[in-house]
Design an enzyme around this catalytic site. Structure first.
Site, PDB file in Angstrom:
ATOM      1  N   GLU A 165      -5.773  -5.243  10.400  1.00  0.00           N
ATOM      2  CA  GLU A 165      -4.799  -4.182  10.642  1.00  0.00           C
ATOM      3  C   GLU A 165      -5.169  -3.397  11.897  1.00  0.00           C
ATOM      4  O   GLU A 165      -5.987  -2.457  11.819  1.00  0.00           O
ATOM      5  CB  GLU A 165      -4.777  -3.213   9.465  1.00  0.00           C
ATOM      6  CG  GLU A 165      -4.393  -3.815   8.150  1.00  0.00           C
ATOM      7  CD  GLU A 165      -3.799  -2.761   7.223  1.00  0.00           C
ATOM      8  OE1 GLU A 165      -2.644  -2.902   6.861  1.00  0.00           O
ATOM      9  OE2 GLU A 165      -4.496  -1.781   6.913  1.00  0.00           O
ATOM     10  N   SER A 186       2.989  -2.118  10.489  1.00  0.00           N
ATOM     11  CA  SER A 186       4.432  -2.077  10.752  1.00  0.00           C
ATOM     12  C   SER A 186       5.134  -3.404  10.428  1.00  0.00           C
ATOM     13  O   SER A 186       6.038  -3.823  11.140  1.00  0.00           O
ATOM     14  CB  SER A 186       4.700  -1.658  12.202  1.00  0.00           C
ATOM     15  OG  SER A 186       4.229  -0.337  12.431  1.00  0.00           O
ATOM     16  N   HIS A 229      -9.771   0.887   4.240  1.00  0.00           N
ATOM     17  CA  HIS A 229      -8.547   1.113   5.020  1.00  0.00           C
ATOM     18  C   HIS A 229      -8.865   2.071   6.172  1.00  0.00           C
ATOM     19  O   HIS A 229      -9.621   3.025   6.010  1.00  0.00           O
ATOM     20  CB  HIS A 229      -7.443   1.694   4.124  1.00  0.00           C
ATOM     21  CG  HIS A 229      -6.103   1.658   4.776  1.00  0.00           C
ATOM     22  ND1 HIS A 229      -5.726   2.566   5.746  1.00  0.00           N
ATOM     23  CD2 HIS A 229      -5.052   0.806   4.625  1.00  0.00           C
ATOM     24  CE1 HIS A 229      -4.503   2.274   6.152  1.00  0.00           C
ATOM     25  NE2 HIS A 229      -4.069   1.205   5.493  1.00  0.00           N
ATOM     26  N   GLU A 270      -7.264   4.419   7.459  1.00  0.00           N
ATOM     27  CA  GLU A 270      -6.951   5.835   7.228  1.00  0.00           C
ATOM     28  C   GLU A 270      -8.090   6.516   6.481  1.00  0.00           C
ATOM     29  O   GLU A 270      -8.292   7.733   6.622  1.00  0.00           O
ATOM     30  CB  GLU A 270      -5.619   5.958   6.468  1.00  0.00           C
ATOM     31  CG  GLU A 270      -4.445   5.604   7.367  1.00  0.00           C
ATOM     32  CD  GLU A 270      -3.179   5.232   6.617  1.00  0.00           C
ATOM     33  OE1 GLU A 270      -3.131   5.336   5.377  1.00  0.00           O
ATOM     34  OE2 GLU A 270      -2.217   4.820   7.299  1.00  0.00           O
ATOM     35  N   GLY A 272       2.694  -1.054   4.316  1.00  0.00           N
ATOM     36  CA  GLY A 272       2.748   0.360   3.942  1.00  0.00           C
ATOM     37  C   GLY A 272       4.182   0.822   3.753  1.00  0.00           C
ATOM     38  O   GLY A 272       4.793   0.627   2.702  1.00  0.00           O
ATOM     39  N   GLY A 273       4.754   1.414   4.790  1.00  0.00           N
ATOM     40  CA  GLY A 273       6.070   2.047   4.698  1.00  0.00           C
ATOM     41  C   GLY A 273       7.151   1.167   4.084  1.00  0.00           C
ATOM     42  O   GLY A 273       7.944   1.636   3.252  1.00  0.00           O
ATOM     43  N   ASN A 319       0.859  -1.181   0.000  1.00  0.00           N
ATOM     44  CA  ASN A 319       0.000   0.000   0.000  1.00  0.00           C
ATOM     45  C   ASN A 319       0.899   1.236   0.000  1.00  0.00           C
ATOM     46  O   ASN A 319       1.449   1.605   1.024  1.00  0.00           O
ATOM     47  CB  ASN A 319      -0.890  -0.016   1.258  1.00  0.00           C
ATOM     48  CG  ASN A 319      -1.752   1.235   1.361  1.00  0.00           C
ATOM     49  OD1 ASN A 319      -1.882   1.996   0.396  1.00  0.00           O
ATOM     50  ND2 ASN A 319      -2.342   1.454   2.528  1.00  0.00           N
ATOM     51  N   TRP A 320       1.024   1.832  -1.171  1.00  0.00           N
ATOM     52  CA  TRP A 320       1.923   2.998  -1.292  1.00  0.00           C
ATOM     53  C   TRP A 320       1.315   4.260  -0.674  1.00  0.00           C
ATOM     54  O   TRP A 320       1.994   5.274  -0.577  1.00  0.00           O
ATOM     55  CB  TRP A 320       2.250   3.255  -2.753  1.00  0.00           C
ATOM     56  CG  TRP A 320       3.171   2.258  -3.387  1.00  0.00           C
ATOM     57  CD1 TRP A 320       3.659   1.097  -2.838  1.00  0.00           C
ATOM     58  CD2 TRP A 320       3.720   2.323  -4.709  1.00  0.00           C
ATOM     59  NE1 TRP A 320       4.479   0.449  -3.728  1.00  0.00           N
ATOM     60  CE2 TRP A 320       4.535   1.184  -4.889  1.00  0.00           C
ATOM     61  CE3 TRP A 320       3.604   3.235  -5.760  1.00  0.00           C
ATOM     62  CZ2 TRP A 320       5.218   0.936  -6.078  1.00  0.00           C
ATOM     63  CZ3 TRP A 320       4.291   2.992  -6.947  1.00  0.00           C
ATOM     64  CH2 TRP A 320       5.092   1.854  -7.099  1.00  0.00           C
ATOM     65  N   LYS A 321       0.030   4.208  -0.347  1.00  0.00           N
ATOM     66  CA  LYS A 321      -0.674   5.387   0.194  1.00  0.00           C
ATOM     67  C   LYS A 321      -0.453   6.585  -0.748  1.00  0.00           C
ATOM     68  O   LYS A 321      -0.465   6.418  -1.952  1.00  0.00           O
ATOM     69  CB  LYS A 321      -0.196   5.682   1.620  1.00  0.00           C
ATOM     70  CG  LYS A 321      -0.209   4.436   2.504  1.00  0.00           C
ATOM     71  CD  LYS A 321      -0.052   4.766   3.957  1.00  0.00           C
ATOM     72  CE  LYS A 321       0.182   3.483   4.728  1.00  0.00           C
ATOM     73  NZ  LYS A 321      -0.101   3.594   6.142  1.00  0.00           N
ATOM     74  N   GLY A 362       1.917   2.216  10.769  1.00  0.00           N
ATOM     75  CA  GLY A 362       2.850   3.333  10.646  1.00  0.00           C
ATOM     76  C   GLY A 362       3.512   3.744  11.941  1.00  0.00           C
ATOM     77  O   GLY A 362       4.144   4.807  12.007  1.00  0.00           O
TER      78      GLY A 362
END
Ligand code: PEP
Length: 256
Positions: free
Chosen positions: A169, A216, A95, A97, A237-238, A9-11, A175
């Protein structure tokens, strides 16, 4: 045997074509060589079409990060499922977010409409569920996550449920660098995710659905999650924004 699935997930990162291509040109071939796993890259909408032209290697697919449930209409700024068909095979839905700031457009009911619409269009939804820190500390994780799963799958047939991917999640782990322990994630997926699916659709369906952990995850800790019997992969993600994502995927398969 459920096939592992790792999704990136590159967001709201790497959303310019030159940025996205720079990463994809480095990871595309090595990712395609990793056997026994589905890899999904979910970049911003702005680069999906460009990446669709260069992603063709076996085992690597594209996904969107969201979609509206309608096919067309007066929905300024929205992306419809029919716009995604042909560009990508997967779509992240619900998601945290987005749920956090989306109001009625990201409610449990809206998530359910998106899931149904995605399936109708032949897209595979990656449905995100997870509790916040307060609910976790209050011991409400299973009830809350179970409710999200039930709402997201409401009205689906058993066949349709077999086509979705779920991502557990915990919000407090996204994150933050503070992942859930593999054992805790495994437990929640067994009880709240598969347990809820079993009640609604039967044990066989619950046992066949692929469920990821997200929060994470990195190349150092992925093996611990993949070693758990209920966890079929990760939503990342990151750690998906660097070429080291290839190591993460390689270790995920090796730990299986
Ligand atoms: C996510 O974006 O779904 C996620 C889990 O992010 P991160 O891996 O950075 O925690």
């Amino acid at each position: 045997m459920r096939r592992p699935i790792v999704a990136a997930n590159w967001k709201m990162h790497l959303g310019r074509v030159d940025q996205a291509l720079a990463l994809v040109r480095r990871i595309r071939l090595p990712l395609g060589r990793v056997e026994g796993v589905d890899v999904v890259l979910c970049p911003p909408f702005t680069v999906l079409a460009s990446l669709a032209e260069v992603i063709g290697s076996k085992g690597v697919a594209l996904g969107a990060q969201n979609m509206h449930w309608d096919d067309h209409g007066a929905q300024t700024g929205e992306i419809s499922p029919s716009m995604l068909v042909g560009l990508c095979r997967y779509v992240i839905i619900g998601h945290s977010e987005r749920r956090a700031s989306g109001g009625s457009a990201e409610s449990d009911g809206a998530v359910n409409r998106k899931v149904i619409s995605a399936l109708t269009h032949g897209l595979t939804p990656i449905i995100c569920v997870g509790e916040d820190a307060a609910r976790n500390e209050a011991g409400e994780t299973d009830v809350f996550v179970g409710g999200q799963v039930r709402a997201a799958l409401d009205g689906l047939s058993a066949d349709d449920v077999g086509r979705v991917v779920l991502a557990y999640e915990p919000i407090w782990a996204i994150g933050t660098g503070r992942s859930a322990t593999p054992a805790a994630a495994n437990r929640t997926i067994a009880l709240a995710v598969r347990g809820t699916i079993a009640l609604g659709f039967g044990e066989a369906v619950a046992g066949a659905v692929r469920v990821q952990y997200g929060g994470s995850v990195n190349a150092q800790n992925i093996a611990g999650f993949m070693a758990m019997p209920e966890i079929d992969g990760a939503l990342v993600g990151g750690a998906s924004l660097q070429p080291e994502f290839v190591d993460l995927v390689t270790r995920a398969v090796a730990a299986r």
